[in-house]
Design an enzyme around this catalytic site. Structure first.
Site, PDB file in Angstrom:
ATOM      1  N   CYS A   1      25.507 -22.149  -2.893  1.00 47.53           N
ATOM      2  CA  CYS A   1      25.053 -23.345  -2.189  1.00 47.53           C
ATOM      3  C   CYS A   1      23.878 -23.972  -2.954  1.00 47.53           C
ATOM      4  O   CYS A   1      23.988 -24.196  -4.156  1.00 47.53           O
ATOM      5  CB  CYS A   1      24.725 -23.003  -0.744  1.00 47.53           C
ATOM      6  SG  CYS A   1      24.486 -24.423   0.340  1.00 47.53           S
TER       7      CYS A   1
ATOM      8  N   ASP B   1      35.450 -27.976   0.440  1.00 52.93           N
ATOM      9  CA  ASP B   1      34.008 -28.006   0.663  1.00 52.93           C
ATOM     10  C   ASP B   1      33.564 -29.442   0.923  1.00 52.93           C
ATOM     11  O   ASP B   1      33.631 -30.281   0.028  1.00 52.93           O
ATOM     12  CB  ASP B   1      33.298 -27.453  -0.574  1.00 52.93           C
ATOM     13  CG  ASP B   1      31.792 -27.325  -0.397  1.00 52.93           C
ATOM     14  OD1 ASP B   1      31.252 -27.922   0.555  1.00 52.93           O
ATOM     15  OD2 ASP B   1      31.161 -26.634  -1.215  1.00 52.93           O
TER      16      ASP B   1
ATOM     17  N   HIS C   1      33.224 -24.397   2.081  1.00 51.77           N
ATOM     18  CA  HIS C   1      31.858 -24.089   1.675  1.00 51.77           C
ATOM     19  C   HIS C   1      31.461 -22.727   2.239  1.00 51.77           C
ATOM     20  O   HIS C   1      31.865 -22.348   3.330  1.00 51.77           O
ATOM     21  CB  HIS C   1      30.915 -25.175   2.198  1.00 51.77           C
ATOM     22  CG  HIS C   1      29.533 -25.067   1.665  1.00 51.77           C
ATOM     23  ND1 HIS C   1      29.212 -25.379   0.356  1.00 51.77           N
ATOM     24  CD2 HIS C   1      28.368 -24.663   2.247  1.00 51.77           C
ATOM     25  CE1 HIS C   1      27.924 -25.195   0.167  1.00 51.77           C
ATOM     26  NE2 HIS C   1      27.384 -24.756   1.297  1.00 51.77           N
TER      27      HIS C   1
END
Length: 246
Positions: A125, A183, A214
């Site tokens: 991330c 994502d 994600h």
């Protein structure tokens, strides 16, 4: 491989940064990997990821990436309040302060008798972005970036012209970038922009797009894909063994 863990308070240009150190229990020198977390800092899934890497013969450093903005030891929950606080921190801390954090960890690793002279970076991330960003540091030998956010959009605070994608031509170490096709944080257009930029620059990178959402590496929550996570760990470990040899 049996591992050990301790915490280290590292002095940075913007204050003390608590860092977890995971390393083999055996004697010897091992390559280091700086592992950058999500916005929530060192949660249990991040700890488990660091343990997996360390058990394959690496010294893994997990810093509190927003140490200036929170009390030492802060771990945010995977809930709306934690997400809101983490995102606020993300859009408050400039990239230049992340750069000085990375340099502090490089300096620390280079001073430890149990570290070799090789250092890699990895993250998920925003941590994937910070791993990409850290690769600008000439001391970094390899970067593995999992679903890095905000590279394509230039939405993290920084000086004009100092965003990570603009600076990416300065990266010389090999990189691996992994994105989930589902994502929502990195659009297809954003992935194309990053890929085209790196390709035009003839950067040394490998590119992987997988059918995942994600945070598919996080072993808590509905988006976790254990099979894909296992593949990514294997890919990362092989990548670091290849590029962090003495």
């Amino acid at each position: 491989m049996i591992i050990q863990r301790h915490t280290q308070d590292i002095n940075t240009a913007t204050g003390v940064m608590r860092t977890s150190v995971f390393r083999p229990a055996a004697e010897g020198q091992f390559p280091a990997i700086i592992f950058y977390s999500e916005i929530f800092q060192e949660t249990s899934p991040i700890t488990r990821s660091a343990q997996i890497l360390a058990s394959h013969g690496f010294v893994v450093l997990v810093p509190e990436i927003f140490h200036e903005l929170n009390p030492i030891g802060t771990v945010l929950a995977y809930d709306d309040a934690g997400k809101d606080k983490g995102n606020a921190d993300k859009f408050t801390k400039p990239l230049e302060d992340h750069d000085s954090d990375t340099q502090a960890m490089v300096d620390f690793a280079q001073q430890q008798a149990y570290c070799s002279n090789k250092i890699g970076v990895m993250g998920v991330c925003i941590g994937g972005h910070l791993a990409f960003r850290a690769a600008l540091n000439s001391a970094i030998d390899a970067a593995f970036c999992l679903y890095p956010t905000d590279i394509h959009s230039n939405t993290l605070p920084c000086a004009q012209g100092n965003d990570s994608l603009t600076r990416s031509a300065d990266i010389t170490c090999p990189m691996v970038l992994v994105f989930g096709k589902q994502d929502p944080h990195v659009s297809a257009e954003g992935r194309v922009l990053i890929h085209q930029t790196l390709s035009k620059q003839e950067s040394n990178f490998s590119w992987h797009e997988v059918n995942a959402q994600h945070a598919f590496m996080r072993d808590e929550g509905d988006r976790y894909d254990a099979a894909l996570a296992l593949q990514m760990y294997k890919m990362a470990i092989d990548f670091f063994h290849e590029n962090l040899r003495p």
